[in-house]
Design a protein around this motif. Structure first.
Motif, PDB file in Angstrom:
ATOM      1  N   ASP A  74       0.814  -1.217   0.000  1.00 50.74           N
ATOM      2  CA  ASP A  74       0.000   0.000   0.000  1.00 50.74           C
ATOM      3  C   ASP A  74       0.852   1.273   0.000  1.00 50.74           C
ATOM      4  OD1 ASP A  74       0.962  -0.113   2.600  1.00 50.74           O
ATOM      5  OD2 ASP A  74      -0.968   0.376   3.535  1.00 50.74           O
ATOM      6  N   LYS A  75       2.098   1.154  -0.463  1.00 44.63           N
ATOM      7  CA  LYS A  75       3.014   2.302  -0.421  1.00 44.63           C
ATOM      8  C   LYS A  75       3.555   2.654  -1.803  1.00 44.63           C
ATOM      9  CE  LYS A  75       7.056   3.970   2.053  1.00 44.63           C
ATOM     10  NZ  LYS A  75       8.133   3.589   2.978  1.00 44.63           N
ATOM     11  N   ILE A  76       3.524   3.934  -2.099  1.00 48.24           N
ATOM     12  CA  ILE A  76       4.155   4.447  -3.310  1.00 48.24           C
ATOM     13  C   ILE A  76       5.639   4.582  -3.005  1.00 48.24           C
ATOM     14  CG2 ILE A  76       4.327   6.423  -4.877  1.00 48.24           C
ATOM     15  CD1 ILE A  76       1.306   6.937  -4.115  1.00 48.24           C
ATOM     16  N   LEU A 102      -4.491   0.330  -6.964  1.00 45.66           N
ATOM     17  CA  LEU A 102      -3.447  -0.439  -6.280  1.00 45.66           C
ATOM     18  C   LEU A 102      -3.542  -0.362  -4.757  1.00 45.66           C
ATOM     19  CD1 LEU A 102      -0.496   0.650  -8.608  1.00 45.66           C
ATOM     20  CD2 LEU A 102      -1.944  -1.390  -8.818  1.00 45.66           C
ATOM     21  N   GLY A 103      -4.465   0.440  -4.245  1.00 45.16           N
ATOM     22  CA  GLY A 103      -4.665   0.545  -2.805  1.00 45.16           C
ATOM     23  C   GLY A 103      -3.597   1.314  -2.061  1.00 45.16           C
ATOM     24  N   ALA A 104      -2.878   2.195  -2.738  1.00 48.96           N
ATOM     25  CA  ALA A 104      -1.809   2.962  -2.094  1.00 48.96           C
ATOM     26  C   ALA A 104      -2.388   3.967  -1.103  1.00 48.96           C
ATOM     27  CB  ALA A 104      -0.970   3.681  -3.146  1.00 48.96           C
ATOM     28  N   LYS A 105      -1.734   4.042   0.059  1.00 47.64           N
ATOM     29  CA  LYS A 105      -2.147   4.973   1.114  1.00 47.64           C
ATOM     30  C   LYS A 105      -0.965   5.695   1.735  1.00 47.64           C
ATOM     31  CE  LYS A 105      -5.558   1.640   2.502  1.00 47.64           C
ATOM     32  NZ  LYS A 105      -5.547   0.434   3.266  1.00 47.64           N
ATOM     33  N   LYS A 106       0.266   5.274   1.389  1.00 47.17           N
ATOM     34  CA  LYS A 106       1.462   5.807   2.041  1.00 47.17           C
ATOM     35  C   LYS A 106       2.502   6.216   1.003  1.00 47.17           C
ATOM     36  CE  LYS A 106       0.871   2.536   5.833  1.00 47.17           C
ATOM     37  NZ  LYS A 106       1.448   1.382   6.527  1.00 47.17           N
TER      38      LYS A 106
END
Length: 149
Positions: A74-76, A102-106
């Protein structure tokens, strides 16, 4: 989704062009880096980092890569835009893709890259922690940011 039709998974055949985009972007936005740091990171990106992420790119009408995105869970881990395409919506499109598909949050951002910090804040991220050094132990402060729900 049609909005993301120009975004595609990158392959090893794209790696050199992606590194070229990375270098141009870094030279345009990371004025705090020393030349030896750019030269240090360049082969690492080509030979190690690009293989360690889920890698996507966006191309222009001539087929040239104008931006790319790398994620892990979940991280770029990387989002870089060709300098001639900054502020043309490429970064925003890649970020929306990372979040919605992609569900990225960080994301971690160099504190001295004010343009990137402001971009992520504008897109709903907030600083949750700070480190005095980057992931390689170099003296470039990093802001860890997360998407505010």
């Amino acid at each position: 989704m049609q909005i993301f039709e120009n975004i595609q998974a990158a392959s090893p055949d794209d790696f050199q062009e992606i590194v070229d985009v990375w270098e141009a972007s870094v030279r345009a936005t990371h004025h705090f880096l020393k030349e030896e740091d750019i030269q240090y990171f360049k082969p690492l990106i080509l030979n190690e980092f690009l293989q360690a992420v889920n890698l996507f790119c966006i191309r222009n009408e001539r087929g040239h890569i104008v931006g790319f995105l790398g994620t892990v869970k979940d991280k770029i881990e990387m989002l870089f835009i060709d300098p001639f395409n900054i502020e043309k919506g490429v970064g925003k499109l890649l970020l929306h893709y990372a979040i919605s598909q992609l569900g990225a949050k960080k994301v971690d951002v160099n504190e001295d890259n004010h343009q990137a910090v402001d971009f992520y804040k504008h897109m709903g991220f907030q600083v949750v922690s700070r480190s005095d050094v980057d992931s390689m132990g170099k003296p470039y402060p990093i802001l860890s940011m997360e998407l505010v729900p």
